[in-house]
Design an enzyme around this catalytic site. Structure first.
Site, short mmCIF file in Angstrom:
data_model
loop_
_atom_site.label_atom_id
_atom_site.label_comp_id
_atom_site.label_asym_id
_atom_site.label_seq_id
_atom_site.Cartn_x
_atom_site.Cartn_y
_atom_site.Cartn_z
N ARG A 274 0.84 -1.20 0.00
CA ARG A 274 0.00 0.00 0.00
C ARG A 274 0.87 1.25 0.00
O ARG A 274 0.58 2.22 -0.66
CB ARG A 274 -0.96 0.03 1.19
CG ARG A 274 -1.62 1.41 1.36
CD ARG A 274 -2.98 1.41 2.04
NE ARG A 274 -3.14 0.53 3.15
CZ ARG A 274 -2.63 0.74 4.40
NH1 ARG A 274 -1.95 1.83 4.66
NH2 ARG A 274 -2.84 -0.14 5.33
N TYR B 204 -12.02 20.16 -16.59
CA TYR B 204 -12.41 18.77 -16.77
C TYR B 204 -13.66 18.50 -15.91
O TYR B 204 -13.67 18.79 -14.71
CB TYR B 204 -11.23 17.89 -16.34
CG TYR B 204 -11.58 16.45 -16.17
CD1 TYR B 204 -11.94 15.67 -17.27
CD2 TYR B 204 -11.57 15.85 -14.93
CE1 TYR B 204 -12.27 14.34 -17.11
CE2 TYR B 204 -11.90 14.52 -14.77
CZ TYR B 204 -12.27 13.78 -15.86
OH TYR B 204 -12.60 12.47 -15.71
N ASP C 103 -3.32 21.33 -12.99
CA ASP C 103 -3.60 20.09 -13.73
C ASP C 103 -2.96 20.27 -15.10
O ASP C 103 -3.44 21.02 -15.94
CB ASP C 103 -5.12 19.89 -13.84
CG ASP C 103 -5.49 18.60 -14.58
OD1 ASP C 103 -4.63 18.05 -15.29
OD2 ASP C 103 -6.66 18.17 -14.46
N LYS D 255 -3.69 9.62 -19.88
CA LYS D 255 -3.71 10.31 -21.17
C LYS D 255 -2.33 10.21 -21.85
O LYS D 255 -1.85 9.13 -22.05
CB LYS D 255 -4.18 11.74 -20.96
CG LYS D 255 -5.40 11.87 -20.03
CD LYS D 255 -6.67 11.26 -20.61
CE LYS D 255 -7.81 11.15 -19.59
NZ LYS D 255 -8.16 12.40 -18.91
#
Ligand SMILES: *Cc1c(COP(=O)(O)O)cnc(C)c1O
Length: 426
Positions: A58, A111, A183, A208
């Protein structure tokens, strides 16, 4: 413009880093490519004594570390966390750095999933959201206040390709004691490095361009050191604590695929930019197209700022058709270019945001016109892409019954609260 210049003379060039950072031959067998460490836990030699710093997956794995190292070196960051989606990267930033009573300023074009996440999941914890046209720094100067904890910038933005001046926005945010988060998904560190321009935090949807092959969902959060960001130590500590507690880390195989994708990121970005520029110029001459939005066009309002802060204009071109019927029939008539959500892959994809990716913002001030199309240019031969657009435009209709009326179709009326719809938005 060259996109392969070295960042600093002391550092290898960005293409060399894309191939080699963190990816040395594995020491045990000499495997040139790192193996996939598909394990949840790591043997200790004595209680608390690990072999290579890994204890439980984790909190960290070798494949995640390899990816984080190359991301840091490309972005000129000192902290990177590779997480399991771009949206998880946003969750990390919002949860670690916002608290009740804080305000976040977001841009007018954003977005859709970011907007939905904030409105649905953070507003109820006492965080207020203010939308400002961040392409206008005077508007930000007027709206920012002591309540503002984060200014969230998306540049170039999805889907409108707005360009925000990162350096100027950082100056205004810091003067108000707010953090600047960027972003930078559409640019990638190959075309734009916000931390060098004063940003405190950068996020990417690595789904992306960074992975680039449409086969992984992933994200990244990056931050700089005290030389670029006065509050870096506090920012990094809060992000690290949040991420270690929650476990948003990207899985080994997805980290490995993304690391592989990055090896070709500079050459892919060069071709994405070249194809996008050619398509934008071609679309500008077409009578069926009302407006073309691409930061590489001198007609784009953000062209000069983009030239200043980017070393290429990116692989996405957005445009408006003359009518809604045209937009809907065009996206259904391409053959090579696939009608799908997402962007940044080697294959060209076409999207109708009003009914697909940006349905989440259909009923609010951020809604996208139904005449609007977003095109993500892949790395195919430009002649084939233009031929496909040419035949799709020839087959498209201007009105629903196919008869030219010359009148723009009305914006459709969305009666349901689209924000509550469980749609995927990419
Ligand atoms: C896709 C996208 C996101 C969200 O990323 P996921 O990997 O889909 O969670 C965030 N910002 C931008 C600009 C995007 O295009």
């Amino acid at each position: 413009m060259s996109i392969t210049e070295p960042l600093h003379t002391a550092q290898p060039g960005i293409s060399t880093r894309s191939v080699h950072s963190g990816a040395n031959p594995e020491s045990h067998t000499g495997s040139v490519v790192a193996p996939i460490f598909q394990t949840s836990t790591f043997m200790m030699d004595a209680p608390g004594q690990t072999r290579a710093g890994f204890d439980y997956a984790r909190t960290g794995t070798p494949n995640r570390s390899d990816l984080e190292q190359v991301l840091c070196e490309l972005e000129n960051a000192t902290f990177a966390a590779a997480v399991n989606s771009g949206t998880s990267a946003e969750v990390a930033v919002f949860s670690a750095l916002l608290g009740p009573g804080d305000e976040i300023i977001i841009p007018r074009d954003i977005y859709g999933g970011t907007y939905r996440l904030l409105v649905n999941e953070y507003e109820r914890w006492g965080i207020s959201i203010r939308t400002v046209d961040l392409t206008d720094t005077e508007a930000l100067a007027a709206e920012i206040s002591e309540k503002t904890a984060i200014v969230w910038v998306e540049t170039p933005s999805n889907p409108g390709l707005d360009i925000v001046d990162i350096e100027e926005t950082a100056r205004l945010a810091h003067a108000a004691n707010a953090l600047l988060a960027v972003d930078s998904t559409f640019a990638t560190p190959i075309l734009q490095r916000p931390i060098e321009l004063g940003a405190d935090v950068v996020i990417h949807s690595t789904t992306k361009f960074i992975n680039g092959h449409s086969d992984v969902i992933g994200g990244a959060v990056l931050a700089g050191d005290g030389s670029t960001c006065a509050r870096a130590a506090e920012v990094v500590e809060r992000l690290q604590n949040y991420l270690a507690s929650v476990g948003l880390g990207v899985a080994p195989f997805d980290a490995w695929l993304t690391r592989r994708g990055i090896k070709t990121l500079p050459v892919r970005m060069a071709r994405h930019c070249e194809n996008a520029q050619a398509v934008a110029e071609w679309l500008e001459g077409r009578p069926e197209i009302a407006e073309v939005l691409y930061p590489g066009l001198p007609s784009h309002p953000g062209h000069e700022v983009a030239k200043k802060q980017m070393s290429g204009f990116g692989g996405v071109v957005s445009f408006r058709t003359d009518t809604e019927a045209r937009a809907l029939s065009l996206v259904q008539n391409t053959q090579l270019i696939t009608l799908a959500e997402s962007l940044g892959g080697v294959e060209s994809l076409i999207d109708h945001p009003a009914t697909m990716t940006h349905l989440a913002v259909a009923d609010c001030e951020l809604s996208v016109s139904p005449t609007f199309i977003r095109l993500s240019l892949g790395i195919e031969d430009i002649g084939d892409i233009l031929a496909d657009l040419e035949s799709a435009l020839a087959a498209s209709v201007q009105t629903p019954d196919g008869v030219s009326s010359g009148v723009e179709a009305p914006v459709s009326d969305h009666s349901l609260s689209a924000l509550k719809r469980p749609v995927a938005t990419v």
